[in-house]
Write an enzyme that holds these catalytic residues in place. Structure first.
Site, PDB file in Angstrom:
ATOM      1  N   SER A 125      23.230 -43.951 102.914  1.00 16.62           N
ATOM      2  CA  SER A 125      23.643 -44.932 101.902  1.00 16.62           C
ATOM      3  C   SER A 125      22.616 -46.066 101.789  1.00 16.62           C
ATOM      4  O   SER A 125      21.858 -46.334 102.731  1.00 16.62           O
ATOM      5  CB  SER A 125      24.991 -45.501 102.289  1.00 16.62           C
TER       6      SER A 125
ATOM      7  N   GLU B 236      15.467 -42.634 102.080  1.00 13.22           N
ATOM      8  CA  GLU B 236      16.022 -41.729 101.055  1.00 13.22           C
ATOM      9  C   GLU B 236      17.490 -42.099 100.912  1.00 13.22           C
ATOM     10  O   GLU B 236      18.337 -41.634 101.671  1.00 13.22           O
ATOM     11  CB  GLU B 236      15.892 -40.270 101.520  1.00 13.22           C
TER      12      GLU B 236
ATOM     13  N   CYS C 126      23.155 -36.437  96.892  1.00 13.52           N
ATOM     14  CA  CYS C 126      22.516 -37.688  96.456  1.00 13.52           C
ATOM     15  C   CYS C 126      22.098 -37.540  95.000  1.00 13.52           C
ATOM     16  O   CYS C 126      22.004 -38.529  94.270  1.00 13.52           O
ATOM     17  CB  CYS C 126      21.328 -37.997  97.348  1.00 13.52           C
TER      18      CYS C 126
HETATM   19  P1  NAD Z   1      25.614 -43.177 105.855  1.00 15.67           P
HETATM   20  O1  NAD Z   1      24.727 -44.256 105.366  1.00 15.67           O
HETATM   21  O2  NAD Z   1      27.012 -43.540 106.172  1.00 15.67           O
HETATM   22  O3  NAD Z   1      25.007 -42.520 107.199  1.00 15.67           O
HETATM   23  C1  NAD Z   1      23.760 -41.869 107.204  1.00 15.67           C
HETATM   24  C2  NAD Z   1      23.166 -41.897 108.602  1.00 15.67           C
HETATM   25  O4  NAD Z   1      22.811 -43.250 108.930  1.00 15.67           O
HETATM   26  C3  NAD Z   1      24.122 -41.438 109.709  1.00 15.67           C
HETATM   27  O5  NAD Z   1      23.400 -40.666 110.635  1.00 15.67           O
HETATM   28  C4  NAD Z   1      24.582 -42.756 110.328  1.00 15.67           C
HETATM   29  O6  NAD Z   1      24.991 -42.637 111.663  1.00 15.67           O
HETATM   30  C5  NAD Z   1      23.332 -43.600 110.199  1.00 15.67           C
HETATM   31  N1  NAD Z   1      23.556 -45.063 110.197  1.00 15.67           N
HETATM   32  C6  NAD Z   1      24.572 -45.740 109.628  1.00 15.67           C
HETATM   33  N2  NAD Z   1      24.391 -47.074 109.791  1.00 15.67           N
HETATM   34  C7  NAD Z   1      23.225 -47.226 110.450  1.00 15.67           C
HETATM   35  C8  NAD Z   1      22.481 -48.355 110.911  1.00 15.67           C
HETATM   36  N3  NAD Z   1      22.914 -49.606 110.706  1.00 15.67           N
HETATM   37  N4  NAD Z   1      21.309 -48.142 111.534  1.00 15.67           N
HETATM   38  C9  NAD Z   1      20.838 -46.884 111.719  1.00 15.67           C
HETATM   39  N5  NAD Z   1      21.512 -45.777 111.339  1.00 15.67           N
HETATM   40  C10 NAD Z   1      22.690 -45.946 110.712  1.00 15.67           C
HETATM   41  O7  NAD Z   1      25.549 -41.995 104.766  1.00 15.67           O
HETATM   42  P2  NAD Z   1      26.420 -40.667 104.671  1.00 15.67           P
HETATM   43  O8  NAD Z   1      27.808 -41.015 104.259  1.00 15.67           O
HETATM   44  O9  NAD Z   1      26.207 -39.818 105.859  1.00 15.67           O
HETATM   45  O10 NAD Z   1      25.669 -39.910 103.446  1.00 15.67           O
HETATM   46  C11 NAD Z   1      25.900 -40.195 102.110  1.00 15.67           C
HETATM   47  C12 NAD Z   1      24.831 -41.092 101.529  1.00 15.67           C
HETATM   48  O11 NAD Z   1      23.547 -40.545 101.771  1.00 15.67           O
HETATM   49  C13 NAD Z   1      24.948 -41.214 100.026  1.00 15.67           C
HETATM   50  O12 NAD Z   1      24.696 -42.543  99.654  1.00 15.67           O
HETATM   51  C14 NAD Z   1      23.837 -40.286  99.509  1.00 15.67           C
HETATM   52  O13 NAD Z   1      23.383 -40.589  98.219  1.00 15.67           O
HETATM   53  C15 NAD Z   1      22.788 -40.517 100.547  1.00 15.67           C
HETATM   54  N6  NAD Z   1      21.829 -39.422 100.587  1.00 15.67           N
HETATM   55  C16 NAD Z   1      20.583 -39.625 100.053  1.00 15.67           C
HETATM   56  C17 NAD Z   1      19.648 -38.597 100.024  1.00 15.67           C
HETATM   57  C18 NAD Z   1      18.284 -38.809  99.427  1.00 15.67           C
HETATM   58  O14 NAD Z   1      17.419 -37.975  99.679  1.00 15.67           O
HETATM   59  N7  NAD Z   1      18.036 -39.850  98.661  1.00 15.67           N
HETATM   60  C19 NAD Z   1      19.970 -37.341 100.562  1.00 15.67           C
HETATM   61  C20 NAD Z   1      21.243 -37.161 101.107  1.00 15.67           C
HETATM   62  C21 NAD Z   1      22.156 -38.216 101.118  1.00 15.67           C
END
Ligand code: NAD
Length: 525
Positions: free
Chosen positions: A254, A275, A309
């Site tokens: 996110s 990303e 995404c």
């Molecule tokens: P999320 O942000 O909740 O978590 C993603 C990862 O980040 C997890 O491994 C989580 O443990 C880690 N994380 C969370 N907070 C953190 C912090 N403060 N420091 C370090 N790591 C931390 O996302 P999600 O719900 O797993 O996935 C959905 C999101 O991912 C959507 O917004 C989607 O658009 C995005 N996404 C983007 C792409 C891209 O290539 N642009 C690809 C896939 C998903």
């Protein structure tokens, strides 16, 4: 709706799948970088399948001490891996690609069962891993820099790329393995070692990959610390972001998470590859081929239950075809086959968890309060086959681009219909009028419209497609987006450069020491 789990030629149960993938111990003891921590005094996390709510496993969550151990193992492995010639590193990646071919079916099933995407997409995700392995093998023989002519006589100047060290990979739940492989296979041929923190929602697929890779490392008598896995929550990701021993952190997730990671890595002047979320639109002009467009719209909006995404979230439609498009979509949506992701008839699986269901419902409430009209869908499905409570009916909402709910990414199958009038530039303005900048598309057979969309005053996204939807990128191109999507690029093209450090070398093969810019600095002796 009763769903049967058919077409599972290899296995009938998830236990079989796990066994095929070599996962016998879900809480393995730390061993030279393979996974994290020992068994005592650790928080365990139960993993439930979003498909049926069944508990698949419980896994240990890593502690900061485990993190330390993994980092030092990775540091040690880097010392020898960086000295291995790049094409030899490529050979290891080639073998990983072969192993993934061998395990494609069980791994694809596990992706499907643990994450909830339909089997076709689970298999597609593994295929993407195989594709990036093939790409990385070729790349291992072409990690090139430029040579430049020097302004000084008998001097030679060139640049070369060296490995960085440890690359931290933080991945999201929705592509539990593909995004890791995009980063890892490139980083590996570049001479880096990787520490992967997968989403805490999908640790089993990560464990499976680690087992698959381990076979290759053992066969090649290589240290396991080249590819490391640490299963933990945001706290472990945060440790990595603040850690000066990790020169590059590639984080997918996110925008909220990306801002925290970007800030922490930036504060220590490290490199980050972000990303993040998208808010992707398809523009339908009066010159669109609607048959083609409709298939792309539906796949983009409801595929992976709206949890890509690159999912299509906004449809920007010319007023002259608006009613026709709306009518066509309203015929398709009520008949979408929703159900168990491993069933061959299903096109829409479940959302990942109850929180995602709540976010879906809340977004629908909010957008209606802002003036939007819910045209179809929005219900949470109950009863036989839907016991997990994560199944929803994809929704279509008539809305305005400026609504705050439309401006946000809701990670669920909600498609906003937005009307435009006049020429394509008005549609492009709406398409660009959000904070995110990942994927975009136009359907039109009019060259003037499609070229305007691709021009520098056109789409502001990292991905801009013509007569193709917003989702389903190939690995050959660089993948990523602008603005709140984070600006990172990974996968194909020259994305590999971010995994290396650039060095400029100047060599003097004369007996003089001329200075650049003709500066004279004569020492009198
Ligand atoms: P999320 O942000 O909740 O978590 C993603 C990862 O980040 C997890 O491994 C989580 O443990 C880690 N994380 C969370 N907070 C953190 C912090 N403060 N420091 C370090 N790591 C931390 O996302 P999600 O719900 O797993 O996935 C959905 C999101 O991912 C959507 O917004 C989607 O658009 C995005 N996404 C983007 C792409 C891209 O290539 N642009 C690809 C896939 C998903």
């Amino acid at each position: 709706m009763k769903q049967t789990i058919d077409q599972l030629p290899l296995t009938k149960t998830i236990e079989d799948v796990l066994q095929q993938l070599g996962i016998k111990d879900l809480n393995p003891t730390y061993s030279t970088g393979l996974v994290w921590g020992g068994k005592e005094n650790r928080n365990t996390k139960a993993i439930h399948s979003p498909a049926d709510g069944n508990k698949i496993a419980s896994v240990n969550m890593a502690t900061p001490e485990d993190y330390e151990q993994v980092i030092s193992t990775a540091q040690e492995a880097f010392k020898s891996w960086r000295k291995t010639p790049a094409p030899k590193r490529g050979e290891v990646v080639r073998q990983i690609g072969d192993k993934l071919r061998e395990y494609k079916e069980p791994l694809g099933k596990l992706v499907s069962y643990e994450m909830g995407k339909i089997l076709q997409e689970g298999l597609g995700e593994v295929q993407e891993m195989i594709d990036i392995c093939d790409f990385a093998v070729g790349l291992s023989r072409q990690l090139h820099g430029y040579t430049m002519h020097s302004e000084r006589p008998q001097h030679r100047m060139y640049e070369q790329y060296h490995p960085l060290g440890i690359v931290g990979v933080i991945s999201a739940f929705n592509f539990p393995v593909a995004v890791w492989s995009w980063n890892t296979m490139l980083a590996a041929v570049c001479g880096d070692v990787v520490v992967w923190k997968p989403s805490e929602k999908t640790p089993l697929t990560a464990l499976a990959c680690q087992h698959i890779i381990r076979e290759v490392l053992v066969n090649n008598e290589l240290p396991e610390g080249i590819f490391n896995l640490i299963i933990g929550d945001a706290e472990i990701g945060s440790l990595m972001s603040h850690d000066g021993r990790v020169p590059l952190v590639s984080a997918t997730g996110s925008t909220r998470m990306g801002k925290k990671v970007g800030e922490a890595v930036g504060a220590r002047l490290g490199k980050s590859l972000l990303e993040l979320g998208g808010n992707n639109a398809i523009i339908l002009t009066e010159n669109a081929d609607l048959e083609m467009a409709l298939r792309a719209i539906v796949f983009g909006a409801v595929g992976t239950c709206g949890q890509r995404c690159t999912s299509t979230r906004r449809l920007i439609i010319h007023e002259n075809i608006y009613e026709q498009v709306k009518e066509r979509l309203l015929k398709v949506y009520p008949n979408l086959p929703i159900g168990h992701p491993l069933s061959s008839t299903t096109l829409v699986g479940p959302l990942i968890d109850k929180e995602a269901v709540k976010a879906f419902q809340q977004a629908l409430e909010r957008v209606q309060a802002e003036g939007g009209t819910l045209l179809t869908g929005g219900e949470v499905l109950e009863g036989e086959g839907f016991e997990s409570g994560n199944y929803v009916k994809p929704a279509i909402v008539e809305a305005k681009n400026e609504y705050e709910t439309v401006q946000e990414e809701t990670f669920a199958p909600i498609l906003y219909l937005i009307k435009y009038s006049g020429d394509v530039e008005n549609a492009i303005e709406l398409q660009n009028g959000v904070r995110q900048g990942l994927s975009s598309a136009i359907f039109s057979s009019n060259l003037l419209e499609t070229e305007a969309f691709l021009s520098h005053w056109g789409s502001d996204c990292g991905i801009a497609n013509v007569n193709i939807g917003t989702s389903g990128a190939e690995i050959g191109g660089a993948f990523g987006g602008e603005k709140d999507t984070g600006g990172g690029r990974e996968s194909g093209s020259d994305a590999w450069r971010v995994y290396m450090r650039r060095q400029t070398n100047t060599i003097n093969y004369s007996r003089e020491l001329p200075l650049a810019q003709g500066i004279r600095f004569d020492i009198m002796d």
